[in-house]
Design a protein around this motif. Structure first.
Motif, PDB file in Angstrom:
ATOM      1  N   TYR A 235      -1.183   1.197 -13.348  1.00  0.00           N
ATOM      2  CA  TYR A 235      -2.240   2.042 -12.756  1.00  0.00           C
ATOM      3  C   TYR A 235      -1.827   3.509 -12.863  1.00  0.00           C
ATOM      4  O   TYR A 235      -2.651   4.395 -13.085  1.00  0.00           O
ATOM      5  N   ARG A 236      -0.517   3.739 -12.658  1.00  0.00           N
ATOM      6  CA  ARG A 236      -0.028   5.119 -12.780  1.00  0.00           C
ATOM      7  C   ARG A 236      -0.152   5.581 -14.228  1.00  0.00           C
ATOM      8  O   ARG A 236      -0.610   6.698 -14.498  1.00  0.00           O
ATOM      9  N   LEU A 239      -3.466   6.860 -15.388  1.00  0.00           N
ATOM     10  CA  LEU A 239      -3.788   8.257 -15.065  1.00  0.00           C
ATOM     11  C   LEU A 239      -3.292   9.182 -16.175  1.00  0.00           C
ATOM     12  O   LEU A 239      -4.034  10.018 -16.685  1.00  0.00           O
ATOM     13  N   TYR A 240      -2.033   8.996 -16.582  1.00  0.00           N
ATOM     14  CA  TYR A 240      -1.470   9.870 -17.626  1.00  0.00           C
ATOM     15  C   TYR A 240      -2.134   9.608 -18.972  1.00  0.00           C
ATOM     16  O   TYR A 240      -2.454  10.524 -19.718  1.00  0.00           O
ATOM     17  N   LEU A 241      -2.304   8.310 -19.289  1.00  0.00           N
ATOM     18  CA  LEU A 241      -2.736   7.951 -20.638  1.00  0.00           C
ATOM     19  C   LEU A 241      -4.233   8.095 -20.823  1.00  0.00           C
ATOM     20  O   LEU A 241      -4.700   8.354 -21.924  1.00  0.00           O
ATOM     21  N   ALA A 242      -5.008   7.890 -19.738  1.00  0.00           N
ATOM     22  CA  ALA A 242      -6.460   7.856 -19.926  1.00  0.00           C
ATOM     23  C   ALA A 242      -7.211   8.639 -18.862  1.00  0.00           C
ATOM     24  O   ALA A 242      -8.431   8.577 -18.787  1.00  0.00           O
ATOM     25  N   GLY A 243      -6.474   9.363 -18.006  1.00  0.00           N
ATOM     26  CA  GLY A 243      -7.142  10.153 -16.979  1.00  0.00           C
ATOM     27  C   GLY A 243      -7.843   9.306 -15.928  1.00  0.00           C
ATOM     28  O   GLY A 243      -8.680   9.797 -15.171  1.00  0.00           O
ATOM     29  N   ASP A 244      -7.486   8.035 -15.856  1.00  0.00           N
ATOM     30  CA  ASP A 244      -8.081   7.132 -14.866  1.00  0.00           C
ATOM     31  C   ASP A 244      -7.375   7.362 -13.530  1.00  0.00           C
ATOM     32  O   ASP A 244      -6.204   7.025 -13.367  1.00  0.00           O
ATOM     33  N   THR A 253      -7.537   1.463  -5.573  1.00  0.00           N
ATOM     34  CA  THR A 253      -6.325   0.814  -6.091  1.00  0.00           C
ATOM     35  C   THR A 253      -6.232  -0.615  -5.555  1.00  0.00           C
ATOM     36  O   THR A 253      -5.964  -1.557  -6.307  1.00  0.00           O
ATOM     37  N   LEU A 254      -6.489  -0.779  -4.259  1.00  0.00           N
ATOM     38  CA  LEU A 254      -6.436  -2.134  -3.691  1.00  0.00           C
ATOM     39  C   LEU A 254      -7.535  -3.008  -4.291  1.00  0.00           C
ATOM     40  O   LEU A 254      -7.330  -4.194  -4.546  1.00  0.00           O
ATOM     41  N   GLN A 255      -8.684  -2.401  -4.530  1.00  0.00           N
ATOM     42  CA  GLN A 255      -9.787  -3.132  -5.146  1.00  0.00           C
ATOM     43  C   GLN A 255      -9.368  -3.656  -6.534  1.00  0.00           C
ATOM     44  O   GLN A 255      -9.565  -4.814  -6.862  1.00  0.00           O
TER      45      GLN A 255
END
Lengths: 397, 397
Positions: A235-236, A239-244, A253-255
């Motif tokens: 998940y982290r 964010l870096y790889l795809a801006g998610d 995140t829990l979802q």
């Protein structure tokens, strides 16, 4: 040795007086024994070595080789073979010596009642058989124990190796991100833990952390903690790889975690508290999937729990988690303890203790805190226990 | 019972004739024993129950209560206490009866030599002590055995539960994607496997699959397979969620995997063959990180191995994997076997056997194939063995 439970026992009588020998042989043959006979020591020993009788009857005064010598030889070669001394009453002192050298019994000559001899024979046979069973059983137990130990050792080493891997997945203890110092402890009830904690910088402005408790404990639950750890890392990465930016949002995140865990259909569920600290605003956004006891936030004004009920992960495909937020005090601590602690004390007592302990939290080693809560070294814990704490505005900040 | 190794043994003599009793007591006291005395059965039993003597000497003809009755009572209450019958020669037949009822020895009266009595006493004490040690040792072994079994049972159940989770992570056996039917088997050498396989549709046009072998085996290696499984799932998600097509490119997938595994610093490495089938073109793109033996591709013209050397994952931060490609025959099979098989036979023999077996592959159950390769049910495998196969243009296609 013939088996006394199936074949008749073999008795060797070493006796130089033919009338006595004959009457012994006749009587015991009538009683159902197989008889072997010798009239001196050397031939007696030869028969003994060749036929392996179950019992040896031996006179003391024998031509050529002394009865005591015959006895010593047999006892040395086959200590489990009973030898009964049959000798004259006048040799009683000599008989005592024989008993000391390992004779199992003695019968005085003249044999007034052959039943006495037979009784002695049956007694030593029974005794020898008991000894044999005893030896066998002991050997059996010893072999079994050795095998059990080996298997156990293998499995223990295996679980210990697994434990090393699991502990390598934990974040480094005592790490500081932007003024927040994180500490953690994991006390598995056995080798492998179903509890897990992690904390990590997400970007320059955010720090994430969680405490999770997978249902059950041991290897199966530990597998799910590995899965959880890997998922959150990805998940982290997203964010870096795809801006998610899901990882910045505890609720989402829990979802996502719920979806990822449900998809595996593992018949395992987990509770997890996930929080994200905004370092600039000094706020904590968090969401809770059934983790309990709730976190305790402590500052100069005292301690309070962050009430945050919620349902666990991995049970329902569709489940909503609540987004929550709070200000973090400029100086203070947040402490999470997993529910294993409630096996050691009820919640009310826990909160009372924490109220007393938290003011000293800064200087307190987490192991010390755990000890104060009853997690003593070498105590067999009924359930895994995890501790996760961060302090702000303290020495390290 | 007093401990014969530290305190003097306590002897109770039950004898109604004072001169005999006195001489027994005097002699044995001189020999270092502690003596207790009674002149009839009832008082003898009372002393017995109160003092727990190490040995009881008992006359047969006693006033009030018969010696045999005293004997039976003591034997019933305390079978480990030796009783020696001391009785008249004329009662020899009676003595035999006593021995049958559990007397440990008998000494005839008149006692011509007290040393005989002492010898009998010492013998039964020694024997009783041996029996006691035997019992203790047996009890110790039995307790140990029970404890070992319990711990073992716990650990075995734990590993079995872990194994269930690991097997739940495997793809469904015998799944068909666009004419390619995939099958797989996992034979762990113990409960948990360091080998792992997976296959999955990536999008409408592509199917991915891999076989991996984590260094070592057991729990620690199994943890890494869980990590691997989760990572590849997230690579697939990255395509749907963010259009990141790494998972379609075997070379880049292994590269990313290497980064993700190295980052965890687990002191574990793994070999993995990853392939992507293009269903439209009927081609296979693949990359190999040290997985061996190489895959065997089989069609009407025979079998050939896809030579594809490469370095393992998790050892070097910077490592390049080679991109490879091949046409897939319209009718044929691809088979991957993990290197555990090479513990059962050398590579040359394996290839020979596969050459013979592959033409019948279509109809062959994978368990059957495994058996042909020596993976027999209940055989203790020296290493985990995994099988992964897909068939094209066969019945299921």
């Amino acid at each position: 040795m013939s088996n006394p439970t199936t074949a008749p026992a073999k008795i060797l009588t070493i006796e130089d007086e033919p009338p006595i020998r004959n009457s012994i042989v006749a009587y015991l043959e009538d009683s159902g024994f197989t008889m072997l006979e010798a009239n001196d020591g050397p031939s007696g020993l030869e028969i003994f070595r060749h036929e392996h009788p179950d019992v040896v009857l031996c006179d003391l005064r024998l031509p050529g080789m002394d009865g005591l010598e015959v006895l010593s030889t047999i006892t040395a070669e086959s200590p489990e073979t009973p030898v009964i001394i049959v000798s004259g009453v006048s040799l009683l002192n000599y008989a005592v010596q024989a008993l000391k050298r390992g004779a199992w019994d003695y019968v005085t000559k003249p044999i007034q009642d052959m039943a006495v001899l037979e009784s002695a024979v049956r007694r030593v046979i029974e005794h020898a058989e008991l000894q044999r069973q005893n030896r066998e059983y002991r050997k059996h137990l010893e072999t079994l124990n050795r095998e059990l130990r080996q298997t156990l050792k293998y499995l223990e080493q295996d679980e210990k190796a697994g434990r090393r891997i699991q502990f390598q997945l934990l974040p480094e203890d005592n790490r500081t991100f932007g003024g927040y110092t994180f500490r953690r402890r994991l006390y598995p009830s056995t080798y492998l833990s179903g509890d897990f904690v992690d904390y990590f910088p997400i970007d320059d402005r955010h720090v994430g952390f969680y405490m999770a408790d997978v249902s059950g404990h041991g290897a199966a639950s530990a597998f799910v903690t590995v899965m959880l750890n890997t998922l959150v890392i990805k998940y982290r990465d997203a964010l870096y790889l795809a801006g998610d930016d899901t990882v910045l949002n505890p609720q989402l995140t829990l979802q996502r975690l719920n979806g990822d865990i449900c998809r595996q259909s593992l018949e395992k569920h987990l509770t997890i508290f996930y929080g994200v600290i905004d370092l600039e605003e000094g706020t904590l956004r968090y969401s809770n999937a059934g983790q309990f006891p709730y976190p305790v936030l402590h500052d100069a004004s005292g301690a309070r729990t962050l009430e945050c009920p919620g349902r666990p992960i991995g049970l329902f495909n569709e489940v909503e988690f609540k987004a929550r937020q709070c200000e973090l005090p400029p100086q203070g601590d947040l402490l999470l303890v997993s529910d294993g602690i409630l096996e050691l004390m009820p919640e009310a007592v826990l909160l009372e203790r924490l109220n007393a302990l938290l003011p000293a939290m800064e200087a307190m080693n987490l192991d010390r805190l755990a000890e104060e809560l009853g997690v003593l070294p070498d105590r067999q814990l009924p359930d895994d226990i995890a501790l996760l704490a961060f302090s702000r505005g303290r020495g390290n900040g």
